[in-house]
Structures are given as C-alpha cells and as structure tokens.
Motif scaffolding. Structure first.
Motif, PDB file in Angstrom:
ATOM      1  N   GLY A   1     -42.960 -36.614 105.379  1.00  0.00           N
ATOM      2  CA  GLY A   1     -41.479 -36.137 105.966  1.00  0.00           C
ATOM      3  C   GLY A   1     -41.795 -35.136 106.881  1.00  0.00           C
ATOM      4  N   ARG A   2     -42.971 -34.582 106.928  1.00  0.00           N
ATOM      5  CA  ARG A   2     -43.248 -33.489 107.932  1.00  0.00           C
ATOM      6  C   ARG A   2     -43.534 -34.341 109.327  1.00  0.00           C
ATOM      7  N   VAL A   3     -44.209 -35.405 109.353  1.00  0.00           N
ATOM      8  CA  VAL A   3     -44.375 -36.281 110.414  1.00  0.00           C
ATOM      9  C   VAL A   3     -42.990 -36.888 111.044  1.00  0.00           C
ATOM     10  N   LEU A   4     -42.355 -37.148 110.004  1.00  0.00           N
ATOM     11  CA  LEU A   4     -41.104 -37.981 110.556  1.00  0.00           C
ATOM     12  C   LEU A   4     -40.002 -36.918 110.802  1.00  0.00           C
ATOM     13  N   GLY A   5     -39.993 -35.820 110.333  1.00  0.00           N
ATOM     14  CA  GLY A   5     -39.149 -34.784 110.731  1.00  0.00           C
ATOM     15  C   GLY A   5     -38.219 -34.440 109.754  1.00  0.00           C
ATOM     16  N   SER A   6     -37.840 -33.287 109.668  1.00  0.00           N
ATOM     17  CA  SER A   6     -36.793 -32.728 108.469  1.00  0.00           C
ATOM     18  C   SER A   6     -35.865 -31.880 109.108  1.00  0.00           C
ATOM     19  N   ILE A   7     -34.969 -31.915 108.374  1.00  0.00           N
ATOM     20  CA  ILE A   7     -33.487 -31.177 108.766  1.00  0.00           C
ATOM     21  C   ILE A   7     -33.892 -29.679 109.125  1.00  0.00           C
ATOM     22  N   ALA A   8     -34.842 -29.179 108.128  1.00  0.00           N
ATOM     23  CA  ALA A   8     -35.299 -27.647 108.334  1.00  0.00           C
ATOM     24  C   ALA A   8     -36.010 -27.488 109.628  1.00  0.00           C
ATOM     25  N   ASN A   9     -36.682 -28.389 109.966  1.00  0.00           N
ATOM     26  CA  ASN A   9     -37.733 -28.254 111.318  1.00  0.00           C
ATOM     27  C   ASN A   9     -36.473 -28.346 112.554  1.00  0.00           C
ATOM     28  N   SER A  10     -35.730 -29.256 112.332  1.00  0.00           N
ATOM     29  CA  SER A  10     -34.931 -29.285 113.528  1.00  0.00           C
ATOM     30  C   SER A  10     -33.842 -28.354 113.563  1.00  0.00           C
ATOM     31  N   VAL A  11     -33.341 -27.688 112.543  1.00  0.00           N
ATOM     32  CA  VAL A  11     -32.525 -26.534 112.622  1.00  0.00           C
ATOM     33  C   VAL A  11     -33.387 -25.383 113.241  1.00  0.00           C
ATOM     34  N   ALA A  12     -34.541 -25.313 112.537  1.00  0.00           N
ATOM     35  CA  ALA A  12     -35.575 -24.024 113.231  1.00  0.00           C
ATOM     36  C   ALA A  12     -35.532 -23.915 114.483  1.00  0.00           C
ATOM     37  N   HIS A  13     -35.949 -25.315 115.198  1.00  0.00           N
ATOM     38  CA  HIS A  13     -35.997 -25.414 116.568  1.00  0.00           C
ATOM     39  C   HIS A  13     -34.734 -25.314 117.331  1.00  0.00           C
ATOM     40  N   GLY A  14     -33.660 -25.635 117.041  1.00  0.00           N
ATOM     41  CA  GLY A  14     -32.210 -25.645 117.626  1.00  0.00           C
ATOM     42  C   GLY A  14     -31.277 -24.522 117.335  1.00  0.00           C
TER      43      GLY A  14
ATOM     44  N   LEU B   1     -27.163 -16.416 110.261  1.00  0.00           N
ATOM     45  CA  LEU B   1     -28.013 -17.053 109.547  1.00  0.00           C
ATOM     46  C   LEU B   1     -27.812 -18.540 109.229  1.00  0.00           C
ATOM     47  N   ILE B   2     -28.495 -19.550 109.142  1.00  0.00           N
ATOM     48  CA  ILE B   2     -28.479 -20.723 108.687  1.00  0.00           C
ATOM     49  C   ILE B   2     -29.348 -20.683 107.522  1.00  0.00           C
ATOM     50  N   VAL B   3     -29.023 -21.145 106.276  1.00  0.00           N
ATOM     51  CA  VAL B   3     -30.000 -21.621 105.306  1.00  0.00           C
ATOM     52  C   VAL B   3     -30.186 -23.110 105.012  1.00  0.00           C
TER      53      VAL B   3
ATOM     54  N   PRO C   1     -28.920 -21.357 116.785  1.00  0.00           N
ATOM     55  CA  PRO C   1     -28.531 -20.321 117.768  1.00  0.00           C
ATOM     56  C   PRO C   1     -28.916 -18.849 117.085  1.00  0.00           C
ATOM     57  N   CYS C   2     -29.235 -18.754 115.849  1.00  0.00           N
ATOM     58  CA  CYS C   2     -29.490 -17.632 114.973  1.00  0.00           C
ATOM     59  C   CYS C   2     -30.615 -17.716 114.058  1.00  0.00           C
ATOM     60  N   ASP C   3     -31.046 -16.842 113.302  1.00  0.00           N
ATOM     61  CA  ASP C   3     -31.939 -16.949 112.203  1.00  0.00           C
ATOM     62  C   ASP C   3     -32.096 -18.297 111.214  1.00  0.00           C
ATOM     63  N   VAL C   4     -33.060 -18.540 110.703  1.00  0.00           N
ATOM     64  CA  VAL C   4     -32.966 -19.353 109.878  1.00  0.00           C
ATOM     65  C   VAL C   4     -33.941 -19.059 108.724  1.00  0.00           C
TER      66      VAL C   4
END
Length: 143
Positions: free
Chosen positions: A116-129, A104-106, A131-134
């Motif tokens: 920020g949603r348009v520009l991107g967030s760390i959470a969004n990038s992590v969720a898309h890449g 798990l990544i938190v 290798p485990c649950d987020v």
C-alpha cells in the motif's frame, strides 16, 4: 469563529478509529468537527417496485456514511457536522479543508505499510496536498 477539524470516513473500522481520535481532538480544542465522506461519481440507483420507488445517489450514500459515523462520536451538540464531498477520498478532503478554512485534517494510516505504501495511500496524498496541518492516526489494532 471556531477552528474546523476535518476527518475523512468510509464504512471501515479504521476510519471510525480515526474519527474517534478527531472527536477527542475537537473536544479538547473546542473546535468544530466536520465528518466527510467522499464520492467520485454521480451514480443514481432506484429501488422498489411500481409507484413505491426510492432514488439513491452516490452523494446520498456518502452523506449517510458521514452521518452514521458522526452519530457515534462523543462531541458536544452543535460542534459536529457531516457532509458528502465530491472527489476521490484524498482530493475530497483537501478541497473541503481548503474551502472551509480547516486548521487540521485527520486521517487513518491505512495502506501506509507494505504494498500500500508503494501504491499510495489517502494519508500520503492528503499529507502532500493539504492546505493545513495533517494528523495521521495509527488505526491498527494490536492482536
């Protein structure tokens, strides 16, 4: 071997809130918590004068942040570790989780609304890449 939960931190209050949620999860699940702070460059700075000089790198600074946050968390001794990881925050977490077989990544939800949603967030990038649950923690404080 116990499960590994990874949480990304910086000096922000929102990151500390995400780390506190990760600590609760790790304790409840009996998992090991790895507190990670990313760094993206190899900058080195020297401080002091004469022979009294100290050298501090970006990796040292990131590790210091991870250590300070980990010291504030209520996790049983031996079940928490802290590290600096190379890369921008999202990539550092993804690569670390993959290398260490994290389950798990938190992360916090900072920058997931508005511009920020348009520009991107760390959470969004992590969720898309990841290798485990987020787990994305709501780190907003009610006023």
């Amino acid at each position: 071997m116990s499960e590994v939960i990874v949480v990304g931190v910086d000096n922000s209050e929102t990151a500390k809130r995400a780390a506190m949620a990760a600590a609760k999860l790790a304790t409840a699940l009996g998992a090991e918590l790895h507190v990670i702070s990313g760094f993206s460059d190899d900058r080195i700075e020297e401080f002091g004068s004469g022979s009294d000089r100290i050298t501090v790198s970006s990796a040292d600074s990131a590790e210091y942040v991870a250590r300070k946050v980990s010291e504030e968390l209520d996790v049983p001794a031996g079940n928490i570790k802290y590290f600096a990881a190379r890369g921008n925050p999202a990539n550092a977490l993804i690569n670390y989780a993959e290398t260490n077989n994290a389950s798990l990544i938190v992360v916090g939800n900072k920058r997931m609304k508005g511009l920020g949603r348009v520009l991107g967030s760390i959470a969004n990038s992590v969720a898309h890449g990841a290798p485990c649950d987020v787990y994305i923690v709501n780190t907003e404080v009610d006023a």
